[in-house]
Enzyme design. Structure first.
Site, PDB file in Angstrom:
ATOM      1  N   HIS A 158       0.853  -1.190   0.000  1.00  0.00           N
ATOM      2  CA  HIS A 158       0.000   0.000   0.000  1.00  0.00           C
ATOM      3  C   HIS A 158       0.887   1.238   0.000  1.00  0.00           C
ATOM      4  O   HIS A 158       1.937   1.245   0.618  1.00  0.00           O
ATOM      5  CB  HIS A 158      -0.896   0.008   1.255  1.00  0.00           C
ATOM      6  CG  HIS A 158      -2.055   0.919   1.149  1.00  0.00           C
ATOM      7  ND1 HIS A 158      -1.946   2.281   1.387  1.00  0.00           N
ATOM      8  CD2 HIS A 158      -3.339   0.695   0.805  1.00  0.00           C
ATOM      9  CE1 HIS A 158      -3.141   2.833   1.215  1.00  0.00           C
ATOM     10  NE2 HIS A 158      -4.004   1.892   0.855  1.00  0.00           N
ATOM     11  N   ASP A 215      -8.028  -5.065  -0.160  1.00  0.00           N
ATOM     12  CA  ASP A 215      -8.459  -5.945  -1.251  1.00  0.00           C
ATOM     13  C   ASP A 215      -8.122  -7.421  -1.006  1.00  0.00           C
ATOM     14  O   ASP A 215      -8.545  -8.283  -1.764  1.00  0.00           O
ATOM     15  CB  ASP A 215      -7.805  -5.514  -2.577  1.00  0.00           C
ATOM     16  CG  ASP A 215      -8.399  -4.215  -3.112  1.00  0.00           C
ATOM     17  OD1 ASP A 215      -9.606  -4.014  -2.931  1.00  0.00           O
ATOM     18  OD2 ASP A 215      -7.650  -3.418  -3.703  1.00  0.00           O
TER      19      ASP A 215
HETATM   20  C1  LIG Z   1      -7.755  -0.236  -2.435  1.00  0.00           C
HETATM   21  C2  LIG Z   1      -6.364  -0.124  -2.874  1.00  0.00           C
HETATM   22  O1  LIG Z   1      -6.093   0.569  -3.809  1.00  0.00           O
HETATM   23  S1  LIG Z   1      -5.197  -0.896  -1.950  1.00  0.00           S
HETATM   24  C3  LIG Z   1      -3.946  -1.331  -3.135  1.00  0.00           C
HETATM   25  C4  LIG Z   1      -4.426  -2.389  -4.079  1.00  0.00           C
HETATM   26  N1  LIG Z   1      -3.351  -2.816  -5.015  1.00  0.00           N
HETATM   27  C5  LIG Z   1      -2.752  -4.006  -4.946  1.00  0.00           C
HETATM   28  O2  LIG Z   1      -3.019  -4.832  -4.070  1.00  0.00           O
HETATM   29  C6  LIG Z   1      -1.741  -4.300  -6.020  1.00  0.00           C
HETATM   30  C7  LIG Z   1      -0.447  -4.841  -5.445  1.00  0.00           C
HETATM   31  N2  LIG Z   1       0.289  -3.815  -4.700  1.00  0.00           N
HETATM   32  C8  LIG Z   1       1.049  -2.895  -5.384  1.00  0.00           C
HETATM   33  O3  LIG Z   1       1.179  -2.931  -6.598  1.00  0.00           O
HETATM   34  C9  LIG Z   1       1.756  -1.836  -4.564  1.00  0.00           C
HETATM   35  O4  LIG Z   1       1.946  -2.274  -3.256  1.00  0.00           O
HETATM   36  C10 LIG Z   1       0.999  -0.480  -4.565  1.00  0.00           C
HETATM   37  C11 LIG Z   1       0.906   0.053  -5.995  1.00  0.00           C
HETATM   38  C12 LIG Z   1      -0.397  -0.645  -3.994  1.00  0.00           C
HETATM   39  C13 LIG Z   1       1.738   0.519  -3.697  1.00  0.00           C
HETATM   40  O5  LIG Z   1       2.994   0.624  -4.199  1.00  0.00           O
HETATM   41  P1  LIG Z   1       4.079   1.735  -3.840  1.00  0.00           P
HETATM   42  O6  LIG Z   1       3.651   2.624  -2.764  1.00  0.00           O
HETATM   43  O7  LIG Z   1       4.439   2.404  -5.104  1.00  0.00           O
HETATM   44  O8  LIG Z   1       5.215   0.827  -3.240  1.00  0.00           O
HETATM   45  P2  LIG Z   1       6.583   0.485  -3.939  1.00  0.00           P
HETATM   46  O9  LIG Z   1       6.356   0.044  -5.354  1.00  0.00           O
HETATM   47  O10 LIG Z   1       7.472   1.659  -3.714  1.00  0.00           O
HETATM   48  O11 LIG Z   1       7.038  -0.778  -3.090  1.00  0.00           O
HETATM   49  C14 LIG Z   1       8.122  -0.839  -2.207  1.00  0.00           C
HETATM   50  C15 LIG Z   1       8.798  -2.187  -2.357  1.00  0.00           C
HETATM   51  O12 LIG Z   1       7.856  -3.227  -2.111  1.00  0.00           O
HETATM   52  C16 LIG Z   1       7.673  -4.045  -3.267  1.00  0.00           C
HETATM   53  N3  LIG Z   1       6.254  -4.326  -3.409  1.00  0.00           N
HETATM   54  C17 LIG Z   1       5.221  -3.429  -3.308  1.00  0.00           C
HETATM   55  N4  LIG Z   1       4.059  -4.039  -3.503  1.00  0.00           N
HETATM   56  C18 LIG Z   1       4.338  -5.333  -3.738  1.00  0.00           C
HETATM   57  C19 LIG Z   1       3.543  -6.452  -4.043  1.00  0.00           C
HETATM   58  N5  LIG Z   1       2.207  -6.340  -4.110  1.00  0.00           N
HETATM   59  N6  LIG Z   1       4.140  -7.642  -4.248  1.00  0.00           N
HETATM   60  C20 LIG Z   1       5.482  -7.749  -4.178  1.00  0.00           C
HETATM   61  N7  LIG Z   1       6.298  -6.717  -3.901  1.00  0.00           N
HETATM   62  C21 LIG Z   1       5.739  -5.532  -3.683  1.00  0.00           C
HETATM   63  C22 LIG Z   1       8.185  -3.211  -4.433  1.00  0.00           C
HETATM   64  O13 LIG Z   1       8.582  -4.023  -5.503  1.00  0.00           O
HETATM   65  C23 LIG Z   1       9.297  -2.443  -3.797  1.00  0.00           C
HETATM   66  O14 LIG Z   1      10.408  -3.316  -3.673  1.00  0.00           O
HETATM   67  P3  LIG Z   1      11.919  -2.763  -3.858  1.00  0.00           P
HETATM   68  O15 LIG Z   1      12.080  -1.706  -2.811  1.00  0.00           O
HETATM   69  O16 LIG Z   1      12.763  -3.967  -3.652  1.00  0.00           O
HETATM   70  O17 LIG Z   1      11.962  -2.208  -5.256  1.00  0.00           O
HETATM   71  O1  LIG Z   2      -5.686   4.831  -0.299  1.00  0.00           O
HETATM   72  C1  LIG Z   2      -5.255   4.209  -1.288  1.00  0.00           C
HETATM   73  O2  LIG Z   2      -4.246   4.563  -1.935  1.00  0.00           O
HETATM   74  C2  LIG Z   2      -5.913   2.973  -1.745  1.00  0.00           C
HETATM   75  C3  LIG Z   2      -6.902   2.427  -0.779  1.00  0.00           C
HETATM   76  O3  LIG Z   2      -6.572   1.728   0.150  1.00  0.00           O
HETATM   77  C4  LIG Z   2      -8.301   2.788  -0.956  1.00  0.00           C
HETATM   78  O4  LIG Z   2      -8.619   3.575  -1.851  1.00  0.00           O
HETATM   79  O5  LIG Z   2      -9.146   2.284  -0.186  1.00  0.00           O
END
Ligand SMILES: CC(=O)SCCNC(=O)CCNC(=O)[C@H](O)C(C)(C)COP(=O)(O)OP(=O)(O)OC[C@H]1O[C@@H](n2cnc3c(N)ncnc32)[C@H](O)[C@@H]1OP(=O)(O)O
Ligand SMILES: O=C([O-])CC(=O)C(=O)O
Length: 377
Positions: free
Chosen positions: A259, A313
């Protein structure tokens, strides 16, 4: 050197009285009240009122608001016909985006952007998103569309329209809690998108259609469906650890974890985990919960040190699935709940509106001149 805030991370662009998040400590509050208390004591109707008015309603205010929602559930007949003729193979989020836009064609106030008009439209959209999503689901399965009932709560009426039969009080309450947990979340990508559209002084329907598009993506609301795809791919709990380790070894993302703000845990996922566990313990239920438990443990062991934990999620889909909701409808259900947060945030931002217009550092060519087409390589 110019600093770029990639992904607008940490950029503060407005003030809000609605939602507070402390991502390090896993705290989420609406109007200062912890999300756990909203989930335990409140309803989607009450939280929607609270977000739209930035205050808790009195009993009379809540009764009036609830009556307005119930009175606005019906869709224009033309829209019901249109939904019934949507191609069955399109993703329901595409169908919802189209239906929400189409709905605006029948709203005489659609072009009005005063706060009063935005509020009146919000009530209609909160009520009608539920009817549209249930109608899309029925039409997609080739079933007759079920008209809404005004004697049921928002949550119970949705399940009734979706399944064609009344849910049990326990099922309706569980679904209501899921709606409460998803109703608002600060400046997430879809709310930000709605605000970006409203900041041009565009209309509410355009704002909500923009927000649906942003929610659809798998990095945001679309992740709940992607989690269910992953569970189906894993198959049985004994294969979960190997599957996740393989994905992490290949540097692939795991859906439903990580997140932008929560770097410890997402309090909503804890609430949902408890309900998912409760449902899973009932006889004859799926083994999704057991797979998720193993995935959670494996992810935290491997990458918990990077701040990667289950988000909202992660567990929501197993709760929906046990309520008989198909996975393609998990993200539309997110929209069914988030519509309240979108509307409330647009209304709040518009009070002190400023056009949203960030900038990019230019890294392209300079000092070039136009080359005639015939002289180019
Ligand atoms: C309701 C919502 O919107 S909640 C979010 C729903 N989305 C998901 O579940 C999709 C999977 N998760 C993701 O893609 C990401 O965690 C995001 C986009 C939600 C947030 O990402 P960011 O804040 O950009 O985190 P960032 O990409 O900087 O991650 C930091 C580190 O964790 C890793 N990481 C982040 N999310 C994940 C993941 N889901 N699986 C594996 N590794 C991950 C990254 O690769 C990064 O690793 P590194 O430092 O070795 O390069
Ligand atoms: O806040 C965010 O970036 C995503 C999230 O968890 C939501 O929209 O519920």
């Amino acid at each position: 050197m110019t600093e770029i805030a990639k992904g607008l991370e940490g950029v503060l662009f407005t003030e809000s009285k609605l939602t507070f998040i402390n991502g390090t400590e896993g705290i989420l509050t609406h109007l200062g009240i912890p999300i756990q208390e909203w989930a335990e004591n409140s309803t989607f109707e009450e939280l929607s009122y609270a977000l739209l008015h930035a205050k808790l309603p009195s009993a009379a205010e809540l009764a009036k608001f609830d009556a307005e929602l119930r009175a606005n559930r019906e869709l224009p007949a033309k829209l019901v016909e249109e939904i019934a003729s949507f191609p069955a193979n399109v993703h329901p989020m595409q169908a919802l985006r189209t239906a929400a836009s189409y709905l605006g064609l029948f709203d005489p106030q659609a072009e009005e952007t005063s706060e009063g008009a935005r509020y009146a439209i919000s009530i209609r959209m909160i009520a009608q998103f539920s009817t549209m999503i249930a109608a899309i689901a029925r039409a997609r399965r080739g079933e007759a569309i079920v008209a809404p009932r005004a004697d049921l709560t928002h949550a119970a009426n949705f399940l009734y329209m979706l399944r064609g039969e009344e849910p049990t009080p326990e099922q309706a309450r569980l679904f209501d809690i899921a709606l409460v947990l998803h109703a608002d979340h600060g400046m997430n990508a879809s709310t930000f998108t709605a605000i970006a559209t409203s900041s041009t002084l565009s209309d509410m329907y355009s704002c909500m259609v923009s927000a649906i598009g942003a929610l659809k993506g798998p990095l945001h609301g679309g992740a709940n469906e992607a989690v269910m795809d992953m569970l189906d791919e894993v198959g049985t709990p004994d294969k979960a650890a190997e599957y996740i380790n393989g994905k992490l070894d290949r540097k692939e993302k795991i859906m439903g974890v990580g997140h932008r703000v929560y770097k410890n845990f997402d309090p909503r996922s804890r609430v949902l985990r408890d309900y998912a566990e409760h449902v899973a313990n009932q006889q004859g239920k799926s083994n999704y919960y057991q797979i998720l438990e193993t995935i959670e443990k494996t992810v935290i062991d491997r990458i918990g040190s990077k701040g990667i934990y289950p988000n909202v999620d992660f567990y929501s889909g197993t709760v929906y699935s046990d309520l008989g909701i198909p996975k393609e409808f998990f993200t539309p259900i997110f929209a069914l709940a988030r519509i309240s947060g979108w509307c409330a945030s647009v209304i709040e931002y518009t009070r002190d509106n400023r056009l949203l217009r960030p900038d990019a550092v230019y890294t392209g060519a300079t000092d070039q001149h136009y080359v005639d087409l015939k002289d180019r390589q």
